[in-house]
Design a protein around this motif. Structure first.
Motif, mmCIF file in Angstrom:
data_model
loop_
_atom_site.group_PDB
_atom_site.id
_atom_site.type_symbol
_atom_site.label_atom_id
_atom_site.label_comp_id
_atom_site.label_asym_id
_atom_site.label_seq_id
_atom_site.Cartn_x
_atom_site.Cartn_y
_atom_site.Cartn_z
ATOM 1 N N GLY A 30 0.792 -1.220 0.000
ATOM 2 C CA GLY A 30 0.000 0.000 0.000
ATOM 3 C C GLY A 30 0.825 1.270 0.000
ATOM 4 N N ARG A 31 2.139 1.128 0.020
ATOM 5 C CA ARG A 31 3.024 2.297 0.084
ATOM 6 C C ARG A 31 3.633 2.576 -1.294
ATOM 7 N N ASP A 32 3.760 3.854 -1.652
ATOM 8 C CA ASP A 32 4.389 4.241 -2.910
ATOM 9 C C ASP A 32 5.908 4.078 -2.809
ATOM 10 N N ILE A 33 6.509 3.502 -3.844
ATOM 11 C CA ILE A 33 7.955 3.407 -3.916
ATOM 12 C C ILE A 33 8.402 3.833 -5.311
ATOM 13 N N GLY A 34 9.612 4.319 -5.414
ATOM 14 C CA GLY A 34 10.134 4.710 -6.717
ATOM 15 C C GLY A 34 11.644 4.765 -6.693
ATOM 16 N N PHE A 35 12.258 4.408 -7.815
ATOM 17 C CA PHE A 35 13.716 4.437 -7.900
ATOM 18 C C PHE A 35 14.147 4.720 -9.331
ATOM 19 N N ARG A 36 15.386 5.186 -9.447
ATOM 20 C CA ARG A 36 15.977 5.482 -10.741
ATOM 21 C C ARG A 36 17.380 4.871 -10.775
ATOM 22 N N ALA A 37 17.701 4.151 -11.857
ATOM 23 C CA ALA A 37 19.015 3.519 -11.984
ATOM 24 C C ALA A 37 20.078 4.574 -12.287
ATOM 25 N N VAL A 38 21.268 4.367 -11.721
ATOM 26 C CA VAL A 38 22.361 5.326 -11.881
ATOM 27 C C VAL A 38 23.612 4.604 -12.365
ATOM 28 N N GLY A 39 24.211 5.083 -13.445
ATOM 29 C CA GLY A 39 25.505 4.574 -13.895
ATOM 30 C C GLY A 39 25.443 3.243 -14.600
ATOM 31 N N GLU A 40 26.254 2.281 -14.127
ATOM 32 C CA GLU A 40 26.344 0.968 -14.750
ATOM 33 C C GLU A 40 26.089 -0.126 -13.708
ATOM 34 N N ARG A 41 25.602 -1.247 -14.182
ATOM 35 C CA ARG A 41 25.359 -2.386 -13.305
ATOM 36 C C ARG A 41 26.658 -3.144 -13.090
ATOM 37 N N ARG A 42 26.993 -3.399 -11.828
ATOM 38 C CA ARG A 42 28.271 -4.015 -11.477
ATOM 39 C C ARG A 42 28.097 -5.409 -10.893
ATOM 40 N N VAL A 220 9.184 -5.849 -15.642
ATOM 41 C CA VAL A 220 10.414 -5.118 -15.944
ATOM 42 C C VAL A 220 11.506 -6.130 -16.270
ATOM 43 N N ARG A 221 12.077 -6.040 -17.476
ATOM 44 C CA ARG A 221 13.064 -7.028 -17.901
ATOM 45 C C ARG A 221 14.499 -6.550 -17.741
ATOM 46 N N GLU A 222 14.703 -5.242 -17.587
ATOM 47 C CA GLU A 222 16.040 -4.722 -17.316
ATOM 48 C C GLU A 222 15.943 -3.259 -16.917
ATOM 49 N N LEU A 223 16.994 -2.762 -16.280
ATOM 50 C CA LEU A 223 17.113 -1.342 -16.006
ATOM 51 C C LEU A 223 18.115 -0.728 -16.976
ATOM 52 N N VAL A 224 18.025 0.581 -17.130
ATOM 53 C CA VAL A 224 18.979 1.330 -17.942
ATOM 54 C C VAL A 224 19.365 2.576 -17.160
ATOM 55 N N ASP A 225 20.530 3.113 -17.428
ATOM 56 C CA ASP A 225 20.983 4.311 -16.737
ATOM 57 C C ASP A 225 19.944 5.423 -16.888
ATOM 58 N N GLY A 226 19.471 5.935 -15.775
ATOM 59 C CA GLY A 226 18.466 6.993 -15.777
ATOM 60 C C GLY A 226 17.043 6.502 -15.830
ATOM 61 N N VAL A 253 8.047 -6.096 -10.967
ATOM 62 C CA VAL A 253 9.464 -5.768 -10.988
ATOM 63 C C VAL A 253 10.221 -6.993 -10.487
ATOM 64 N N ASP A 254 10.922 -7.672 -11.379
ATOM 65 C CA ASP A 254 11.760 -8.807 -10.997
ATOM 66 C C ASP A 254 13.033 -8.228 -10.383
ATOM 67 N N THR A 255 13.140 -8.272 -9.065
ATOM 68 C CA THR A 255 14.245 -7.593 -8.395
ATOM 69 C C THR A 255 15.598 -8.234 -8.682
ATOM 70 N N ARG A 256 15.615 -9.395 -9.327
ATOM 71 C CA ARG A 256 16.904 -9.968 -9.712
ATOM 72 C C ARG A 256 17.614 -9.061 -10.708
ATOM 73 N N VAL A 257 16.864 -8.288 -11.513
ATOM 74 C CA VAL A 257 17.511 -7.386 -12.466
ATOM 75 C C VAL A 257 17.862 -6.043 -11.831
ATOM 76 N N LEU A 258 17.484 -5.831 -10.561
ATOM 77 C CA LEU A 258 17.908 -4.639 -9.829
ATOM 78 C C LEU A 258 19.275 -4.830 -9.196
ATOM 79 N N VAL A 259 19.612 -6.091 -8.890
ATOM 80 C CA VAL A 259 20.850 -6.376 -8.163
ATOM 81 C C VAL A 259 22.056 -5.883 -8.961
ATOM 82 N N GLY A 260 22.961 -5.181 -8.261
ATOM 83 C CA GLY A 260 24.165 -4.655 -8.885
ATOM 84 C C GLY A 260 24.038 -3.227 -9.383
ATOM 85 N N TRP A 261 22.823 -2.686 -9.401
ATOM 86 C CA TRP A 261 22.601 -1.298 -9.810
ATOM 87 C C TRP A 261 22.654 -0.375 -8.596
ATOM 88 N N GLU A 262 23.206 0.809 -8.789
ATOM 89 C CA GLU A 262 23.009 1.871 -7.816
ATOM 90 C C GLU A 262 21.647 2.484 -8.110
#
Length: 292
Positions: A30-42, A220-226, A253-262
């Protein structure tokens, strides 16, 4: 301070985003969340050791490891029988994901239901407990005898999660399989059979008794910078977050594709500006709030 994602965990049966350095963000339905990818995935390294190269890994990979760290991680994996002399007690389980879709597996007894929550099992029951290799041999026996797999693809789990039979039906299916399993001969002698006791995770996942919400908005299948993702958390299961996004659809949002991103914070109006694919089988450290 850098917030580099280390994945979704389920301590105490509640969804928590983990960050490098041991920080955690507790997620509330029930809570709003939001994020933006930064840089490169490590690369996240292996077995608690950082990647010496801090290698860049593909945005669409479900494992945030470079080839060398992936090999090292696999070499010491219980799943790959990399530690056959592990002295811990293990449990064999049946995990239920939807009508007729059940898998057999093993997990360290000390982890409790953690492995089942991480897999997105809507319900489960224990079958037996004992040494690792006895559990592994019995797992293989049961998989063949019951005709159930040791893996269920995440796409299949998502498709099933939107519409489930009620709890009595889930319980009945598990009870029948448990009865067949414990009656089989050929179990490893060192493995103790465990009486039937079905456990339901619908509440922990934010699902009602019939499942849902269906992921009509895709995954969500991947993140991109920004690239940004923002919405209201309505459910979670395994590595998946279900977000109600602008327009009323539900995005996974498959959080496995979030891992390694800032990840940096994004407000509720940021929308979804990352690649999304359709969902198969669906109509189309310390606890702190930190980033979320």
């Amino acid at each position: 301070m850098e917030w580099r994602c280390a994945g979704l965990g389920w301590p105490d049966g509640k969804p928590v985003l983990r960050w490098d350095g041991g920080r955690r963000s507790v997620l509330a339905y029930g809570r709003d969340i939001g994020f933006r990818a930064v840089g490169e995935r490590r690369c996240v390294g292996a077995r608690g050791n950082p990647c010496p190269l801090r290698a860049v890994v593909p945005g669409s990979a479900t494992q945030a490891r470079c080839p060398e760290c992936a090999r090292l991680d696999r070499a010491f994996s219980v799943a790959a029988d990399g530690v056959p002399d592990d002295p811990r007690t293990y449990r064999v389980y049946l995990a239920w994901f939807g009508a007729g879709v059940v898998k057999v597996g093993i997990t360290a007894e000390e982890r409790g239901a953690g492995r089942l929550l991480e897999q997105g099992a809507v319900a489960f029951c224990w079958l037996g407990r004992g040494p690792l290799m006895a559990a592994r041999r019995t797992e293989e026996l049961l998989r063949a005898a019951l005709g159930v797999p040791d893996r269920v693809p995440y796409a299949r789990k998502r498709a099933l999660r939107g519409a489930l039979p009620a709890w009595p039906e889930r319980q009945k299916e598990l009870a029948e399989l448990h009865e067949r399993a414990v009656a089989l001969g050929g179990w490893a002698e060192a493995l103790e059979r465990v009486p039937f006791d079905a456990v339901d995770h619908a509440g922990a996942f934010g699902l009602d008794d019939r499942g849902g919400p269906a992921a009509t908005g895709g995954v969500v299948r991947e993140l991109v910078d920004g690239g940004a993702v923002a919405g209201r958390l309505v459910a979670a299961a395994g590595p998946d977050l279900h977000l109600e996004v602008a327009g009323g659809g539900v995005l996974v949002v498959d959080t496995r594709v979030l891992v390694g991103w800032e990840l940096a914070s994004a407000d509720a109006g940021a929308g979804v500006t990352v690649p999304v694919r359709a969902v198969e089988g669906v109509g189309g450290g310390a606890e702190q709030d930190g980033l979320f």
